[in-house]
Each structure stands twice: as C-alpha cells, then as structure tokens.
Design an enzyme around this catalytic site. Structure first.
Site, mmCIF file in Angstrom:
data_model
loop_
_atom_site.group_PDB
_atom_site.id
_atom_site.type_symbol
_atom_site.label_atom_id
_atom_site.label_comp_id
_atom_site.label_asym_id
_atom_site.label_seq_id
_atom_site.Cartn_x
_atom_site.Cartn_y
_atom_site.Cartn_z
ATOM 1 N N GLU A 7 53.114 -14.482 -51.199
ATOM 2 C CA GLU A 7 53.205 -15.136 -52.379
ATOM 3 C C GLU A 7 54.627 -15.500 -52.673
ATOM 4 O O GLU A 7 55.526 -14.831 -53.285
ATOM 5 C CB GLU A 7 52.722 -14.060 -53.605
ATOM 6 C CG GLU A 7 52.782 -14.839 -55.019
ATOM 7 C CD GLU A 7 52.948 -13.538 -56.128
ATOM 8 O OE1 GLU A 7 51.852 -12.619 -56.106
ATOM 9 O OE2 GLU A 7 53.633 -13.783 -57.035
ATOM 10 N N HIS A 167 47.971 -17.043 -60.033
ATOM 11 C CA HIS A 167 49.181 -16.554 -60.274
ATOM 12 C C HIS A 167 49.606 -16.407 -61.844
ATOM 13 O O HIS A 167 49.078 -17.310 -62.632
ATOM 14 C CB HIS A 167 50.177 -17.404 -59.580
ATOM 15 C CG HIS A 167 51.396 -16.834 -59.558
ATOM 16 N ND1 HIS A 167 52.527 -17.149 -60.659
ATOM 17 C CD2 HIS A 167 52.415 -16.195 -58.432
ATOM 18 C CE1 HIS A 167 53.851 -16.481 -60.345
ATOM 19 N NE2 HIS A 167 53.483 -15.999 -59.042
ATOM 20 N N ASP A 295 57.206 -11.919 -52.861
ATOM 21 C CA ASP A 295 57.457 -12.625 -54.289
ATOM 22 C C ASP A 295 58.842 -13.166 -54.649
ATOM 23 O O ASP A 295 59.612 -13.009 -55.250
ATOM 24 C CB ASP A 295 56.989 -11.699 -55.566
ATOM 25 C CG ASP A 295 56.709 -12.250 -56.614
ATOM 26 O OD1 ASP A 295 56.531 -13.901 -56.689
ATOM 27 O OD2 ASP A 295 56.275 -11.775 -57.636
HETATM 28 MN MN MN Z 1 55.012 -14.597 -57.946
#
Ligand code: MN
Length: 336
Positions: A7, A167, A295
């Site tokens: 991600e 998301h 992330d």
């Molecule tokens: Mn994210």
C-alpha cells in the site's frame, strides 16, 4: 526473503497541484489537513519522484512497492477532471514500472463519478497497461459502491480477475462534522471509520452475492472489521429472527456477513506495526489473506520492516505475508 510492500502511495505532480490549488481557495479542516501533507517539498518529492524512494527501499531491503495513487483520490474532483487525472496517473505508473519492473507494481486509479468510463479505465489499466489491480479511495461525493449504478466497475474487475483496493479518504461532507474536531478527520480516526463503513456497506448491500468472484483489499489490518465479525453475524442473525429485514430495508444475504469477509477480502498491515492485531487478523482470516505494507511515505519504512522481520511467524507464514500472498493476489511475477 522477498519483501513486497502493498500500500505504497505515489502521485503525479499535476494531482498534487490540483489539491494545492483547491486548498488555497478553501479553509476547511480537510484543506488544512491537505496543506500539512502536500505543502512540504520533501513529502511531495516522496510522492512524485519515483526514482527518489529507491534509495530508502534499498537501505531497508524492500524489494518492491505496489504503488497506488495517494488520497483523497481522483473522485474528489468532477467526473471529467477526475477521469483525466486517473488516466494520467495510470500512464505515469505504467512508465515507472517499465523503468523498474523488479521494483514496482501498481494499482490503477479510476473515477467512479462516471461508472461506465471507470469500467473502461479498469480494462485499459489492466489489459493495456498491465497494472495489477485498481484502487478507489472510498466514497465518491458521498456515494458508496454498493449503489448498483457503480456495478459496471465490479463487472470489469471480475472480468479481469483483479482486486479492488478500497483505500481510505475523509468522511463525506454529510458526516464529517463530528470528525473535524481535534484533527480526527484523517488517518487518526476518520479514514478508518469511513472505510470500514464502506466495506460493511458492500457486504450488507449484497455486492458479493451479485459478484461472488469480487476481491477487495483493505489496509490497516482490515480497518477494524476483523474485530467486529462475530458481532456482525450475531446482529444480522438476530434481526432475521425478529423478522426485521423488511422493516429495516435490509437485504437477505446468501451467507453470514463474516463469510464474505473471510472469502472476498484481504487485508494489509499498512501503518499497524504491532503483533497483537497481526496475530488477531491471522486468527480471523487465515494466513493466505494478510499482506505486509508500509503506507509510504506516511508511515516509516524504518518501523514497518523490523516489525515484519521480527514478527513471531513460522517461515512458511512469513513467506506468505512478505510476498507470496501479494504475488498471487496481484499477479506479480515471482522473483527470478
Ligand atoms: Mn495509504
């Protein structure tokens, strides 16, 4: 052990500029939030310069980023500009993957504002550009994908057998007010609340009865839904027993809510770098449905890598979480 982070945010410069332009003319909690994240040169470079992050990946032994467009997503704009930005982002992404096929894979963006155009962009992103799935940043101007008008997008995803990464973004205007105090509208709380709401709407809205082959990925260890599975089943069954489906405007589902979650959903660890929720997700979903993520650039590679490297997992499970599950779900070629 190959490390694929699943991600990882990027953005074309034009996309950041569009949000900065929007924020400059507004003074809302969301515009102030965006200014904090997009108003800094280092953050913008991390998102826009796809050569820059390679050094950090190398330093921590991260083999690959599965890239996806950063929030709040192209659906923040009107249909025409949203679709234009999505296509531009997808071309930009495909270029970066061509330059660095061993380092990058990617999820295409689509603008659900025009569901048929979005479905065509799914096909272009996957069949022409070779991208590995699609990302949608939760709601579209307050509308959710359980609305059948959006289902051409699901048809295209199922036809190409690629997953949707659902998301987070900010809660929509209709319910952002209580989140807009204390900085709670973003990743601190609002993102997770918004995205779990969206995912539960897909389940309760019968999306997976209509599309049994649809695959959905959630970040942040499943946006807390793994913790709620028993409760969802228990309350759904309770309403059915009381004859409440019709008065409450509910769908009669073919299976219990948790059964969709444990067969149609995958989760990633993005930004959740502690063992108890990881062990809990593995317990609820099994070892084939959990994938590692950083992330980047919002979370630290320096925290996410030692977390997964030191997680108390067998070698077989470690393999699945660090790369094998991502390779199979996103059809990423195994390392040569
Ligand atoms: Mn994210």
């Amino acid at each position: 052990m190959r490390l694929i982070a699943t991600e990882e945010a990027f953005a074309p410069r034009e996309y950041i500029d569009a949000f900065l332009k929007l924020s400059a003319n507004l003074d809302t909690p969301v515009s102030r939030y965006l200014a904090i994240y997009y108003g800094k040169a280092e953050a913008v470079r991390q998102l826009t310069d796809l050569e820059y992050r390679l050094a950090e990946m190398d330093r921590f032994g991260v083999d690959m980023h599965l890239l996806s467009i950063t929030g709040p997503g192209v659906q923040f704009f009107d249909a025409g500009f949203g679709a234009e930005l999505a296509a531009l982002a997808n071309d930009h992404l495909a270029d970066a993957i061509r330059r660095h096929p061993a380092r990058y894979a990617g999820l295409g963006a689509v603008a659900p504002q025009d569901p048929n155009a979005a479905a065509r962009e799914v096909t272009r992103a996957v069949a022409e550009l070779g991208l590995n799935g699609i990302i949608i940043n939760s709601h579209t101007h307050g509308e959710y994908l359980d609305d059948p008008k959006f289902w051409p997008i699901f048809e295209a995803l199922v036809a190409h057998d690629v997953p949707l990464y659902l998301h987070p973004t900010f809660p929509p205007d209709a319910h952002i007010e209580p989140y807009s105090h204390y900085g709670m509208m973003g990743a601190l709380w609002g993102f997770g609340a918004e995205t779990s709401l969206h995912a539960v709407r897909l389940i309760m809205g019968g999306v997976f009865d209509a599309f049994p082959g649809l695959k959905v990925v959630l970040g942040h260890m499943g946006e807390a839904i793994p913790f709620w599975l028993g409760r969802l089943d228990n309350r759904y069954a309770n309403i059915v027993r009381r004859g409440g489906l019709e008065p409450l405007g509910m769908k009669k589902l073919e299976r219990l809510p948790s059964e969709y979650f444990t067969t149609n959903f995958w989760v990633t660890t993005s930004g959740m770098n502690t063992n108890p929720p990881l062990e809990f997700c593995l317990g609820m979903l099994g070892e084939d449905r959990v994938m590692w993520a950083i992330d980047y650039p919002y979370e630290q590679t320096a925290e996410a890598v030692p977390f997964i490297r030191n997680a108390p997992l067998s070698e077989a499970v470690m393999k699945k979480l660090t790369h094998a599950n991502a390779e199979s779900l996103f059809r990423i070629a195994p390392a040569g």
